[in-house]
Design an enzyme around this catalytic site. Structure first.
Site, PDB file in Angstrom:
ATOM      1  N   LYS A 181       0.676  -1.287  -0.212  1.00 10.96           N
ATOM      2  CA  LYS A 181       0.014  -0.135  -0.033  1.00 10.96           C
ATOM      3  C   LYS A 181       1.188   1.235   0.203  1.00 10.96           C
ATOM      4  O   LYS A 181       0.588   2.330  -0.553  1.00 10.96           O
ATOM      5  CB  LYS A 181      -0.680  -0.068   1.741  1.00 10.96           C
ATOM      6  CG  LYS A 181      -1.550  -1.268   1.502  1.00 10.96           C
ATOM      7  CD  LYS A 181      -2.115  -1.088   2.478  1.00 10.96           C
ATOM      8  CE  LYS A 181      -1.617  -1.017   3.700  1.00 10.96           C
ATOM      9  NZ  LYS A 181      -1.303  -2.018   4.257  1.00 10.96           N
TER      10      LYS A 181
ATOM     11  N   ARG B 238     -10.082   0.424   9.187  1.00 10.11           N
ATOM     12  CA  ARG B 238      -9.619  -0.828   9.060  1.00 10.11           C
ATOM     13  C   ARG B 238     -10.066  -2.409  10.426  1.00 10.11           C
ATOM     14  O   ARG B 238      -9.816  -3.140  10.415  1.00 10.11           O
ATOM     15  CB  ARG B 238      -8.414  -0.581  10.393  1.00 10.11           C
ATOM     16  CG  ARG B 238      -7.275  -0.931   9.637  1.00 10.11           C
ATOM     17  CD  ARG B 238      -6.310  -0.916  10.246  1.00 10.11           C
ATOM     18  NE  ARG B 238      -4.201  -1.541  10.227  1.00 10.11           N
ATOM     19  CZ  ARG B 238      -3.431  -0.864   9.513  1.00 10.11           C
ATOM     20  NH1 ARG B 238      -3.468   0.467   8.993  1.00 10.11           N
ATOM     21  NH2 ARG B 238      -2.262  -1.584   9.778  1.00 10.11           N
TER      22      ARG B 238
ATOM     23  N   ARG C 207      12.596  -4.421   5.019  1.00 12.38           N
ATOM     24  CA  ARG C 207      12.129  -3.101   5.073  1.00 12.38           C
ATOM     25  C   ARG C 207      13.001  -2.289   5.600  1.00 12.38           C
ATOM     26  O   ARG C 207      12.953  -2.263   6.950  1.00 12.38           O
ATOM     27  CB  ARG C 207      10.624  -2.781   5.005  1.00 12.38           C
ATOM     28  CG  ARG C 207      10.067  -1.625   5.221  1.00 12.38           C
ATOM     29  CD  ARG C 207       8.430  -1.210   4.973  1.00 12.38           C
ATOM     30  NE  ARG C 207       8.162  -1.824   6.428  1.00 12.38           N
ATOM     31  CZ  ARG C 207       7.152  -1.719   6.145  1.00 12.38           C
ATOM     32  NH1 ARG C 207       5.891  -1.222   5.054  1.00 12.38           N
ATOM     33  NH2 ARG C 207       5.913  -2.016   7.416  1.00 12.38           N
TER      34      ARG C 207
ATOM     35  N   ARG D 246      11.144   0.047  11.630  1.00 12.36           N
ATOM     36  CA  ARG D 246      10.379   0.104  12.364  1.00 12.36           C
ATOM     37  C   ARG D 246      10.422  -1.322  13.260  1.00 12.36           C
ATOM     38  O   ARG D 246      10.586  -2.396  13.406  1.00 12.36           O
ATOM     39  CB  ARG D 246       9.158   0.504  11.829  1.00 12.36           C
ATOM     40  CG  ARG D 246       8.092   1.236  11.481  1.00 12.36           C
ATOM     41  CD  ARG D 246       6.943   1.145  10.061  1.00 12.36           C
ATOM     42  NE  ARG D 246       6.458   0.338  10.452  1.00 12.36           N
ATOM     43  CZ  ARG D 246       5.377   0.266   9.934  1.00 12.36           C
ATOM     44  NH1 ARG D 246       4.588   0.616   8.902  1.00 12.36           N
ATOM     45  NH2 ARG D 246       4.144  -0.691   9.867  1.00 12.36           N
TER      46      ARG D 246
ATOM     47  N   ARG E  53      -0.219  -8.491  14.006  1.00 17.25           N
ATOM     48  CA  ARG E  53      -0.779  -7.067  12.834  1.00 17.25           C
ATOM     49  C   ARG E  53      -1.686  -8.032  11.895  1.00 17.25           C
ATOM     50  O   ARG E  53      -2.295  -8.112  12.116  1.00 17.25           O
ATOM     51  CB  ARG E  53       0.316  -7.192  12.158  1.00 17.25           C
ATOM     52  CG  ARG E  53       1.143  -5.686  13.360  1.00 17.25           C
ATOM     53  CD  ARG E  53       2.521  -5.698  12.582  1.00 17.25           C
ATOM     54  NE  ARG E  53       2.288  -4.495  11.343  1.00 17.25           N
ATOM     55  CZ  ARG E  53       3.492  -4.220  10.302  1.00 17.25           C
ATOM     56  NH1 ARG E  53       4.664  -4.471  11.070  1.00 17.25           N
ATOM     57  NH2 ARG E  53       3.415  -3.118   9.332  1.00 17.25           N
TER      58      ARG E  53
END
Ligand code: AP5
Length: 245
Positions: free
Chosen positions: A45, A120, A159, A192, A203
Site C-alpha cells: 500500500k 481498518r 523493509r 520500524r 498484525r
C-alpha cells in the site's frame, strides 16, 4: 493589505515556481478521486500510494504514518496509541477517526484522497461514510491488495524507511544505492519497531479478524477492485492504473 506572514514569491527559485505551476496546470484537468487502499502489512500500500498520489494529484493519508509521528512527538494521541502499535494491535476507532476527520479538510485533499490503512474496522468504515456524506461526497474505489500471508514476512523484515520523507526501501526487492542510507538525502535509514516476525503475527491476526470484514462491507457497494499484490511492484502499478483509468 498583505499579512506580514504572507509568502514572498520573490524568495523562491524560478524553477521551483515553474514546477509548481506546471503541476497545478496538470492537476486542474484530473478528475476528483477518493480511494481506499486495503491489504495486510507489507502488501505494498505504502509503495503504490506515492505513485497514485502524483498521477491523480491526491493527498495521501496513512494512519500508520500519522500515528508514528504522534508517538515520536509524544503528543497525547501518540502516548495513547503507542502500546497498541508496539504490540501489533489496532489503536481505538475514536482516535483514528478523529485524525482522518481533521486531515481530509487539508487543501492538499481538494481533488480527493488516498486512505492508506484506514478504515481498518467496520466501525471506522461506517464513520467514514458519515463524514463523507456530510461533505456531499463518497468513496469511489477500494483497492484490495490481495496477497498470501506467506510472502509477507520477508517483505516486512527487509523493509528500511527514511523517517522524514517516508521513503521506503527493501534490502532485497528495492535496495538503496548505499546500504542503510537514503538515496536522496544521504541520511540513515531505520527499521520500524513493529517490523519483526513476532509483531507481524499479531498484525496479521488483526488484519484477518478486524479488517477483512471491511472488504466485504465495500464489496456490497460494488466498489472493490482486487489487485495481485504478490506481483512485481511495476506490475502492481500497471494493475492500479488499469483499475483507475
Ligand atoms: P501501518 O503503518 O498502516 O502498517 P500496515 O498496514 O501494517 O502496513 P505497512 O506499512 O506495514 O505495509 P504496506 O502495505 O504499506 O507495505 P509497503 O508498501 O511498505 O499501521 C501500523 C500500526 O498503526 C497498526 O498495526 C496499528 O497499530 C496502527 N494503525 C494504523 N492505522 C490504524 C487504523 N485505521 N485503526 C487502528 N489502528 C491503526 O511494502 C513493504 C515492503 O515490501 C517494502 O520494503 C517494499 O519495498 C516491499 N514491497 C512492496 N511492494 C512489493 C512488491 N510488489 N514486491 C516486492 N516487494 C515489495
Amino acid at each position: 493589505m498583505a499579512s506580514s506572514t504572507a509568502l514572498n514569491l520573490e524568495d523562491f527559485q524560478s524553477v521551483d515556481l515553474m514546477t509548481e505551476l506546471l503541476r497545478r496546470m496538470k492537476c486542474s484537468t484530473k478528475p476528483d478521486k477518493r480511494l481506499i487502499l486495503v491489504g495486510p502489512p507489507g502488501s505494498g500500500k505504502g509503495t503504490q500510494s506515492p505513485i497514485i498520489k502524483d498521477e491523480y494529484c491526491l493527498c495521501h493519508l496513512a494512519t500508520g504514518d500519522m500515528l508514528r509521528a504522534a508517538v515520536a512527538a509524544k503528543t497525547p494521541l501518540g502516548i495513547k496509541a503507542k502500546e497498541a502499535m508496539d504490540n501489533g494491535q489496532l489503536v481505538s476507532d475514536d482516535l483514528v477517526v478523529g485524525i482522518i476527520d481533521e486531515a481530509i479538510n487539508k487543501p492538499s485533499c481538494q481533488k480527493g484522497f488516498i486512505l492508506d490503512g484506514f478504515p481498518r474496522t467496520v466501525v471506522q468504515a461506517e464513520k467514514l461514510d458519515e463524514m463523507l456524506e456530510s461533505r456531499g461526497v463518497k468513496v469511489d474505489k477500494v483497492l484490495n491488495f490481495a496477497i498470501d500471508d506467506a510472502i509477507l514476512e520477508e517483505r516486512i523484515t527487509g523493509r528500511w524507511i527514511h523517517p522524514s520523507s517516508g521513503r521506503s526501501y527493501h534490502s532485497k526487492f528495492a535496495p538503496p544505492k548505499v546500504p542503510g542510507v537514503d538515496d536522496v538525502t544521504g541520511e540513515p535509514l531505520i527499521q520500524r519497531k513493529d517490523d519483526t516476525a513476532a509483531v507481524l503475527k499479531s498484525r496479521l491476526e488483526a488484519f484477518h479478524k478486524q479488517t477483512e470484514p471491511v472488504i466485504d462491507y465495500y464489496k456490497k457497494k460494488n466498489i472493490v477492485a482486487n489487485l495481485h499484490a504478490e506481483k512485481h511492484p511495476q506490475d502492481v502499478t500497471a494493475e492500479v492504473q488499469k483499475v483507475l483509468s
